[in-house]
Design a protein around this motif. Structure first.
Motif, PDB file in Angstrom:
ATOM      1  N   TRP A  79       0.805  -1.226   0.000  1.00  0.00           N
ATOM      2  CA  TRP A  79       0.000   0.000   0.000  1.00  0.00           C
ATOM      3  C   TRP A  79       0.834   1.271   0.000  1.00  0.00           C
ATOM      4  O   TRP A  79       0.314   2.362  -0.168  1.00  0.00           O
ATOM      5  N   THR A  97       0.888   3.960  -2.589  1.00  0.00           N
ATOM      6  CA  THR A  97       0.789   3.429  -3.954  1.00  0.00           C
ATOM      7  C   THR A  97      -0.659   3.515  -4.438  1.00  0.00           C
ATOM      8  O   THR A  97      -1.575   3.852  -3.677  1.00  0.00           O
ATOM      9  N   ASP A  98      -0.864   3.174  -5.700  1.00  0.00           N
ATOM     10  CA  ASP A  98      -2.226   3.127  -6.232  1.00  0.00           C
ATOM     11  C   ASP A  98      -3.088   2.156  -5.423  1.00  0.00           C
ATOM     12  O   ASP A  98      -4.245   2.443  -5.127  1.00  0.00           O
ATOM     13  N   ALA A  99      -2.507   1.021  -5.049  1.00  0.00           N
ATOM     14  CA  ALA A  99      -3.253   0.040  -4.244  1.00  0.00           C
ATOM     15  C   ALA A  99      -3.666   0.643  -2.907  1.00  0.00           C
ATOM     16  O   ALA A  99      -4.783   0.409  -2.426  1.00  0.00           O
ATOM     17  N   HIS A 101      -4.137   3.885  -2.311  1.00  0.00           N
ATOM     18  CA  HIS A 101      -5.183   4.889  -2.585  1.00  0.00           C
ATOM     19  C   HIS A 101      -6.533   4.217  -2.833  1.00  0.00           C
ATOM     20  O   HIS A 101      -7.572   4.748  -2.459  1.00  0.00           O
ATOM     21  N   GLU A 102      -6.501   3.055  -3.451  1.00  0.00           N
ATOM     22  CA  GLU A 102      -7.755   2.323  -3.701  1.00  0.00           C
ATOM     23  C   GLU A 102      -8.374   1.812  -2.403  1.00  0.00           C
ATOM     24  O   GLU A 102      -9.590   1.623  -2.327  1.00  0.00           O
ATOM     25  N   LEU A 103      -7.561   1.594  -1.385  1.00  0.00           N
ATOM     26  CA  LEU A 103      -8.053   1.101  -0.106  1.00  0.00           C
ATOM     27  C   LEU A 103      -8.687   2.208   0.748  1.00  0.00           C
ATOM     28  O   LEU A 103      -9.552   1.933   1.588  1.00  0.00           O
ATOM     29  N   PRO A 105     -11.002   4.626   0.252  1.00  0.00           N
ATOM     30  CA  PRO A 105     -12.473   4.707   0.345  1.00  0.00           C
ATOM     31  C   PRO A 105     -13.074   3.564   1.154  1.00  0.00           C
ATOM     32  O   PRO A 105     -14.092   3.743   1.830  1.00  0.00           O
ATOM     33  N   ARG A 106     -12.442   2.406   1.122  1.00  0.00           N
ATOM     34  CA  ARG A 106     -12.939   1.273   1.912  1.00  0.00           C
ATOM     35  C   ARG A 106     -12.698   1.508   3.403  1.00  0.00           C
ATOM     36  O   ARG A 106     -13.523   1.150   4.239  1.00  0.00           O
TER      37      ARG A 106
END
Length: 153
Positions: A79, A97-99, A101-103, A105-106
């Motif tokens: 992450w 990382t992008d991963a 940033h994707e986490l 909102p969760r």
């Protein structure tokens, strides 16, 4: 306060603290996180250029070695990455990382669910009173233990 009220307050705060942490841990487990890692990752994600371990520790109100240990435990998720700070070989910047940033909102969804489930059917006025009372209590406890106000709790 009389003795029975003191006991009631102590029991309620102790129980809520334990239950809230347990509920948060269960929700975060589904994301591969432990309590505290959510705040750390969320805070890092707010800084597009990343931050040094010292900056992160300062924002969290913890010592740099504690931040380093927390990052080490979190590192396996991919992450964030470590980047050297130009001109200072001792420093690294922690960049989400992008991963990661994707986490985010969760993570925010977990916080929303937990807040809504905790407050249940309380009215807007009841929620405002409860939150204001807890914030005032936190401020008094911070003064009692000499702790600076943290970026996020």
């Amino acid at each position: 306060m009389d003795a029975s009220e003191v006991m009631r307050v102590n029991r309620a705060l102790n129980k809520m603290s334990k239950l809230y942490r347990t509920a948060k841990a269960r929700k975060l487990e589904a994301l591969g996180l432990h309590p505290g890692q959510d705040v750390l990752l969320w805070l890092l994600a707010q800084e597009p250029g990343g931050m040094t371990v010292s900056e992160l520790a300062g924002r969290l109100g913890i010592e740099p070695p504690t931040a380093t240990r927390s990052l080490s435990r979190l590192e396996g998720g991919g992450w964030f990455r470590r980047e050297r700070v130009p001109g200072d070989r001792r420093q690294v910047r922690i960049v989400v990382t992008d991963a990661g940033h994707e986490l985010v909102p969760r993570i925010e969804q977990v916080w929303t669910e937990l807040a809504e489930e905790t407050m249940g059917g309380a009215s807007d006025e009841q929620r405002e009173i409860a939150v204001s009372t807890l914030e005032q209590a936190n401020d008094r406890l911070r003064r009692l233990v000499g702790e600076a106000v943290l970026a996020e709790e």
